[in-house]
Design an enzyme around this catalytic site. Structure first.
Site, PDB file in Angstrom:
ATOM      1  N   ARG A 291      -9.555 -27.205  27.565  1.00  0.00           N
ATOM      2  CA  ARG A 291      -9.526 -28.205  26.501  1.00  0.00           C
ATOM      3  C   ARG A 291      -8.081 -28.424  26.093  1.00  0.00           C
ATOM      4  O   ARG A 291      -7.484 -27.609  25.407  1.00  0.00           O
ATOM      5  CB  ARG A 291     -10.371 -27.734  25.311  1.00  0.00           C
ATOM      6  N   HIS A 295     -10.216 -28.761  19.145  1.00  0.00           N
ATOM      7  CA  HIS A 295     -11.670 -28.592  19.238  1.00  0.00           C
ATOM      8  C   HIS A 295     -12.366 -29.826  18.687  1.00  0.00           C
ATOM      9  O   HIS A 295     -13.265 -30.382  19.308  1.00  0.00           O
ATOM     10  CB  HIS A 295     -12.099 -27.349  18.467  1.00  0.00           C
ATOM     11  N   TYR A 304      -3.528 -21.323  16.701  1.00  0.00           N
ATOM     12  CA  TYR A 304      -4.051 -20.184  17.462  1.00  0.00           C
ATOM     13  C   TYR A 304      -3.672 -20.160  18.945  1.00  0.00           C
ATOM     14  O   TYR A 304      -4.021 -19.223  19.651  1.00  0.00           O
ATOM     15  CB  TYR A 304      -5.579 -20.114  17.338  1.00  0.00           C
TER      16      TYR A 304
END
Length: 396
Positions: A291, A295, A304
Site C-alpha cells: 500500500r 490506509h 509509523y
C-alpha cells in the site's frame, strides 16, 4: 510449495522500522511471478509453470486492455482521494500500489462468479462493471450502499474487517446446494471470491470462514492482499507465518503471487477459480504487494513508516512494470499512451461532475430498508422524526 513449515520468507521491516537491511520486496522462492520489476518475462520454473497456460492465452489486445484497466483504476482512485480532500467525500480508502492484484483477480472472474469485497476493492469493482460513481456515492453518504450487488455479482463494501469472508463462505455453500459446481458447463459452474488485507487475517471471522470452506469443500477463493500494513500495524505484528503457508493448517492449498505483476495475479486466480468451479474446493491466494498511500484519508502513514520503505516499493510499481513490458513488445507507442491518458481525464471529469451534483437524499430515507419488512417501531420513529422536521418549517 514445500510441505515443510518454514520461517516467513518475507515480512515487513523490523519493529524499529529503520531503513530495511534486506529487500523487503522479495516475496521469496515460492512466489509466482511472470514479469519482473523491469517488465521482462521471468523464465519458467517449478513455481510458475503450473500457471503458464493462462499467461500463454493472453493475446496482445488483452495485454493492452489490462494496462488500460490499471491506468483507469488508478485515476479513479486518485480522483476519490482528491474529492475527499476537497470535502466532497467523507472518507476514501486508497488502493495505490495494489492495482495489479485487484485487476488480475477481477479479470479472472466470469460473469456468474460472485465477489465479496472489503472496502478497498475499487479495481475489482471496475472489472465487475460497477460504475465508479456508485463508489463515490457510498463514501459521500448519499445512498444505501451504492449499487445493486446482484446486478454485477459484486457485493456491497464491508467495513467490518473480515466479515465479508464469512459471507463468501456461506454463499459458496449455497452455490453447492444449488448444483452450480462441477457440472462441466462453463456458463453455469460458479465460484466465489472473498477479498481482504493482511490485517483481516487476524480476525476471527476470517479464520472461521476458512474452516467452513475447508470442511464443506466449497467453491471459494480467498484473496489476501498482503500490502504489509494493517493501518499502522506491520506484518510482524499480524503473523509469524505468512498467509499462504497458513492455508495448509486449514487443509486447503495456499499460493503466494507477486501482487504487482498483473499477469501472475490473473493466472493464479484463474487457476484457483477453475479449480473451485470444477468441484476442487477452496484455495487461498496471498498477493504480495504494498500500500503506497495511506490506509484511508483519515490516516497519516508518516507516523509509523519511513519514506525509504515506500521508495523501495515504488521501483516495483505495477503500472510501470506492465508499460515497460508493452513497450518492449511494441504494443504501447506514444500516441496510444496519450490517448489513454485523455480517456483517463474524461473519466475523472465524468465522475467528479457526477459526485458534485449528487443530490442529498431526504432525511426520511434513513428509516427505509432497515428491515426486510415494515417494522412498527421504525415506522413510529419515522413519523416522530417527520413531525419534528415539519415543526421547523412551521416556525419559518
Amino acid at each position: 510449495m514445500s510441505d515443510d513449515v518454514v520461517a516467513p520468507v518475507a515480512t515487513a521491516a523490523p519493529a524499529t522500522h529503520e531503513p530495511p537491511a534486506r529487500d523487503i520486496t522479495d516475496g521469496g522462492p515460492d512466489m509466482v511471478q511472470f514479469l519482473d520489476a523491469d517488465g521482462q518475462p521471468v523464465a519458467l520454473n517449478e513455481v510458475n509453470s503450473p500457471y503458464a497456460e493462462y499467461v500463454d492465452a493472453i493475446d496482445d489486445e488483452q495485454l493492452r486492455s489490462l494496462y488500460r484497466d490499471l491506468v483507469l483504476v488508478r485515476r479513479v482512485d486518485a480522483e476519490g482521494h482528491a474529492l475527499q480532500r476537497q470535502g466532497e467525500l467523507g472518507l476514501w480508502p486508497s488502493l495505490l500500489g495494489q492495482e495489479a492484484a485487484q485487476v488480475g483477480a477481477g479479470r479472472a472472474m466470469r460473469p456468474q462468479d460472485y465477489a465479496f469485497p472489503g472496502y478497498r476493492e475499487h479495481g475489482v469493482a471496475w472489472c465487475k462493471g460497477v460504475d465508479p460513481i456508485n463508489l463515490l456515492g457510498m463514501f459521500r453518504g448519499v445512498n444505501h450502499g451504492g449499487w445493486d450487488s446482484n446486478e454485477n455479482n459484486f457485493h456491497l463494501y464491508t467495513i467490518v474487517i473480515g466479515n465479508q469472508m464469512l459471507h463468501a463462505s456461506g454463499y459458496a455453500m449455497g452455490v453447492q446446494k444449488d448444483g452450480m459446481v462441477g457440472t462441466g458447463d462453463p456458463e453455469r459452474d460458479t465460484a466465489v471470491m472473498a477479498f481482504t488485507g493482511d490485517g483481516g487475517t487476524a480476525q476471527g471471522d476470517y479464520n472461521e470462514s476458512l474452516v467452513f470452506a475447508s470442511v464443506a469443500h466449497s467453491p471459494v477463493v480467498f484473496f489476501v492482499q498482503n500490502n504489509h500494513w494493517a493501518i499502522s500495524e506491520p506484518n510482524d505484528r499480524q503473523f509469524t507465518i505468512p498467509p499462504y503457508q497458513r492455508a495448509r493448517g486449514f487443509g486447503i492449498p495456499g499460493v503466494r503471487v507477486d501482487g504487482n505483476d498483473v499477469l501472475a495475479s490473473l493466472a493464479v486466480t484463474q487457476g484457483a477459480l477453475d479449480r473451485a468451479r470444477s468441484g476442487g474446493g477452496p484455495t487461498l491466494i496471498e498477493a504480495f504487494t504494498y500500500r503506497m498511500g495511506a490506509h484511508t484519508t483519515s490516516d497519516d502513514p508518516t507516523k509509523y513508516r519511513i519514506a525509504a520503505e515506500v521508495d523501495i516499493w515504488k521501483k516495483k510499481d505495477p503500472i510501470d512494470r506492465l508499460r515497460k513490458h508493452l513497450e518492449s513488445k511494441g504494443l504501447a507507442d506514444q500516441e496510444w499512451l496519450e490517448a489513454l491518458d485523455a480517456e483517463a481525464d474524461e473519466l475523472a471529469l465524468r465522475i467528479r461532475t457526477a459526485c458534485q451534483q449528487m443530490p442529498n437524499p431526504p432525511h426520511s430515507e434513513m428509516f427505509e430498508k432497515v428491515y426486510a419488512e415494515p417494522h412498527p417501531l421504525v415506522e413510529r420513529e419515522r413519523e416522530e422524526f417527520l413531525a419534528y422536521q415539519a415543526s421547523f418549517e412551521e416556525e419559518d
